[in-house]
Design a protein around this motif. Structure first.
Motif, PDB file in Angstrom:
ATOM      1  N   LEU A  75       0.751  -0.946   0.149  1.00  0.00           N
ATOM      2  CA  LEU A  75      -0.045   0.030  -0.296  1.00  0.00           C
ATOM      3  C   LEU A  75       0.894   1.359   0.118  1.00  0.00           C
ATOM      4  CD1 LEU A  75      -2.831  -0.884   2.613  1.00  0.00           C
ATOM      5  CD2 LEU A  75      -2.947  -0.920   0.046  1.00  0.00           C
ATOM      6  N   ARG A  76       1.850   1.128   0.608  1.00  0.00           N
ATOM      7  CA  ARG A  76       2.839   2.341   0.549  1.00  0.00           C
ATOM      8  C   ARG A  76       3.710   2.467  -0.783  1.00  0.00           C
ATOM      9  NH1 ARG A  76       4.571   5.745   4.489  1.00  0.00           N
ATOM     10  NH2 ARG A  76       6.612   6.598   4.274  1.00  0.00           N
ATOM     11  N   TRP A  77       3.925   1.635  -1.341  1.00  0.00           N
ATOM     12  CA  TRP A  77       4.747   1.785  -2.484  1.00  0.00           C
ATOM     13  C   TRP A  77       4.302   1.378  -4.037  1.00  0.00           C
ATOM     14  CZ3 TRP A  77       8.243   4.857  -1.172  1.00  0.00           C
ATOM     15  CH2 TRP A  77       8.954   4.999  -0.114  1.00  0.00           C
ATOM     16  N   ALA A  78       2.887   1.041  -3.972  1.00  0.00           N
ATOM     17  CA  ALA A  78       2.384   0.538  -5.149  1.00  0.00           C
ATOM     18  C   ALA A  78       1.473   2.068  -5.552  1.00  0.00           C
ATOM     19  CB  ALA A  78       1.194  -0.485  -5.134  1.00  0.00           C
ATOM     20  N   PRO A  79       1.743   2.623  -6.629  1.00  0.00           N
ATOM     21  CA  PRO A  79       1.336   3.871  -7.151  1.00  0.00           C
ATOM     22  C   PRO A  79      -0.393   3.697  -7.374  1.00  0.00           C
ATOM     23  CG  PRO A  79       3.306   3.723  -8.110  1.00  0.00           C
ATOM     24  CD  PRO A  79       2.997   2.359  -7.564  1.00  0.00           C
ATOM     25  N   ALA A  80      -0.818   2.246  -7.817  1.00  0.00           N
ATOM     26  CA  ALA A  80      -2.162   2.194  -7.972  1.00  0.00           C
ATOM     27  C   ALA A  80      -3.127   2.400  -6.691  1.00  0.00           C
ATOM     28  CB  ALA A  80      -2.368   0.692  -8.477  1.00  0.00           C
ATOM     29  N   GLU A  81      -2.276   2.310  -5.541  1.00  0.00           N
ATOM     30  CA  GLU A  81      -3.239   2.646  -4.184  1.00  0.00           C
ATOM     31  C   GLU A  81      -2.895   3.949  -3.737  1.00  0.00           C
ATOM     32  OE1 GLU A  81      -4.918   0.252  -3.341  1.00  0.00           O
ATOM     33  OE2 GLU A  81      -4.154  -1.433  -4.634  1.00  0.00           O
ATOM     34  N   TRP A  82      -2.145   4.831  -4.479  1.00  0.00           N
ATOM     35  CA  TRP A  82      -1.931   6.173  -3.833  1.00  0.00           C
ATOM     36  C   TRP A  82      -3.165   7.301  -4.230  1.00  0.00           C
ATOM     37  CZ3 TRP A  82       3.657   7.419  -5.721  1.00  0.00           C
ATOM     38  CH2 TRP A  82       4.540   6.321  -5.315  1.00  0.00           C
ATOM     39  N   ARG A  83      -3.213   8.278  -3.224  1.00  0.00           N
ATOM     40  CA  ARG A  83      -3.988   9.403  -3.292  1.00  0.00           C
ATOM     41  C   ARG A  83      -4.073  10.025  -4.621  1.00  0.00           C
ATOM     42  NH1 ARG A  83      -4.797  13.144   1.991  1.00  0.00           N
ATOM     43  NH2 ARG A  83      -5.962  11.331   2.504  1.00  0.00           N
ATOM     44  N   TYR A  84      -2.774  10.354  -5.193  1.00  0.00           N
ATOM     45  CA  TYR A  84      -2.528  11.271  -6.282  1.00  0.00           C
ATOM     46  C   TYR A  84      -2.091  10.328  -7.408  1.00  0.00           C
ATOM     47  CZ  TYR A  84      -2.935  14.855  -3.019  1.00  0.00           C
ATOM     48  OH  TYR A  84      -3.845  15.650  -1.675  1.00  0.00           O
ATOM     49  N   GLU A  85      -2.699   9.258  -7.804  1.00  0.00           N
ATOM     50  CA  GLU A  85      -2.144   8.528  -8.818  1.00  0.00           C
ATOM     51  C   GLU A  85      -2.897   9.121 -10.015  1.00  0.00           C
ATOM     52  OE1 GLU A  85      -3.120   4.136 -11.021  1.00  0.00           O
ATOM     53  OE2 GLU A  85      -4.288   4.619  -9.553  1.00  0.00           O
ATOM     54  N   GLY A  86      -1.817   9.297 -11.183  1.00  0.00           N
ATOM     55  CA  GLY A  86      -2.323   9.960 -12.106  1.00  0.00           C
ATOM     56  C   GLY A  86      -2.689  11.418 -12.119  1.00  0.00           C
ATOM     57  N   PHE A  87      -2.038  11.992 -10.879  1.00  0.00           N
ATOM     58  CA  PHE A  87      -2.312  13.432 -10.836  1.00  0.00           C
ATOM     59  C   PHE A  87      -1.486  14.450 -11.869  1.00  0.00           C
ATOM     60  CE2 PHE A  87      -1.413  17.612  -9.093  1.00  0.00           C
ATOM     61  CZ  PHE A  87      -2.659  17.837  -8.260  1.00  0.00           C
ATOM     62  N   GLY A  88      -2.291  15.430 -12.135  1.00  0.00           N
ATOM     63  CA  GLY A  88      -1.352  16.338 -13.165  1.00  0.00           C
ATOM     64  C   GLY A  88      -0.952  15.769 -14.444  1.00  0.00           C
ATOM     65  N   ASN A  89      -1.978  15.331 -15.283  1.00  0.00           N
ATOM     66  CA  ASN A  89      -1.568  14.511 -16.337  1.00  0.00           C
ATOM     67  C   ASN A  89      -1.823  15.694 -17.431  1.00  0.00           C
ATOM     68  OD1 ASN A  89      -0.510  12.242 -15.512  1.00  0.00           O
ATOM     69  ND2 ASN A  89      -2.552  11.112 -15.334  1.00  0.00           N
TER      70      ASN A  89
END
Length: 176
Positions: A75-89
Motif C-alpha cells: 500500500l505504501r509503494w504501489a502507485p495504484a493505491e496512492w491518493r495522487y495516482e495520475g495527478f497532473g496529467n
C-alpha cells in the motif's frame, strides 16, 4: 524518435505536475513521487502519495484485509493505491499523444524504445530532484511499469539513481 526532445518535454511536464501538486497538498506530508508507464510505453503518468493518504488507505484496507507487513508495504509503494495516482496529467498530454503514435508505429525494436523511455523518465525525475530540491527533501522518487514483470528491475534501477541511500533502503523494504 527524438529522445532528447522527449526527455526535455518529460522534464518540463514533471516539474509542472509537482508544482500543481504542491499547490493542493495543504500541509500534507509528501513521501513519494513516481513516473509510471505501462508495458506498451504509450504514456507516462505522474503519481504521488502523502503520509496522510497512506494512513487513510491503510485504515480503510485494514477494515477488510489483514494488514500484514507485506500488504502495508504494498500500500505504501504501489502507485495504484496512492491518493495522487495520475495527478497532473495535463502537462503530459502532448508527450503521451506522441508516445502513443510512436509506439503504434514501431516495426520491431520495441525493447530499445522502452529502454529509451525508462531512461527519459529517470532523467526527468533526476531533473526534478535538482529543480525542486527543497520541496523534495526526504521524498522518494522512482520509475515503474504498471502490472509488469519488469517493474521491480526498473524500480530498483531508478531508486538507486534518484535517492540518497537512506531513502533507497526504505523503499527496499517493500517486498518485490
Amino acid at each position: 524518435m527524438d529522445w532528447v526532445a522527449i526527455t526535455g518535454e518529460l522534464r518540463a511536464a514533471t516539474v509542472a505536475a509537482v508544482d500543481m501538486l504542491s499547490a493542493v497538498l495543504e500541509g500534507q506530508s509528501l513521501y513519494a513521487v513516481c513516473l509510471q508507464t505501462a508495458d506498451d510505453g504509450m504514456s507516462v503518468s505522474f503519481c504521488a502519495n502523502t503520509e496522510e493518504g497512506y494512513a487513510e488507505k491503510r485504515a480503510s484496507e485494514a477494515k477488510i484485509e489483514d494488514m500484514s507487513p507485506g500488504y502495508a508495504a504494498y500500500l505504501r509503494w504501489a502507485p495504484a493505491e496512492w491518493r495522487y495516482e495520475g495527478f497532473g496529467n495535463e502537462p503530459f498530454a502532448d508527450i503521451n499523444r506522441d508516445l502513443t503514435a510512436a509506439s503504434l508505429a514501431l516495426d520491431g525494436g520495441f525493447n530499445l524504445y522502452l529502454d529509451h523511455l525508462i531512461h527519459a523518465m529517470i532523467d526527468a525525475l533526476a531533473h526534478l530532484r535538482v529543480e525542486r530540491a527543497q520541496t523534495l527533501e526526504g521524498v522518494t522518487l522512482f520509475v515503474t511499469i504498471s502490472d509488469s514483470e519488469a517493474a521491480q528491475s526498473v524500480e530498483q534501477q531508478s531508486i538507486h539513481r534518484l535517492n540518497r541511500s537512506t531513502l533507497a533502503a526504505e523503499f527496499g523494504q517493500c517486498p518485490g
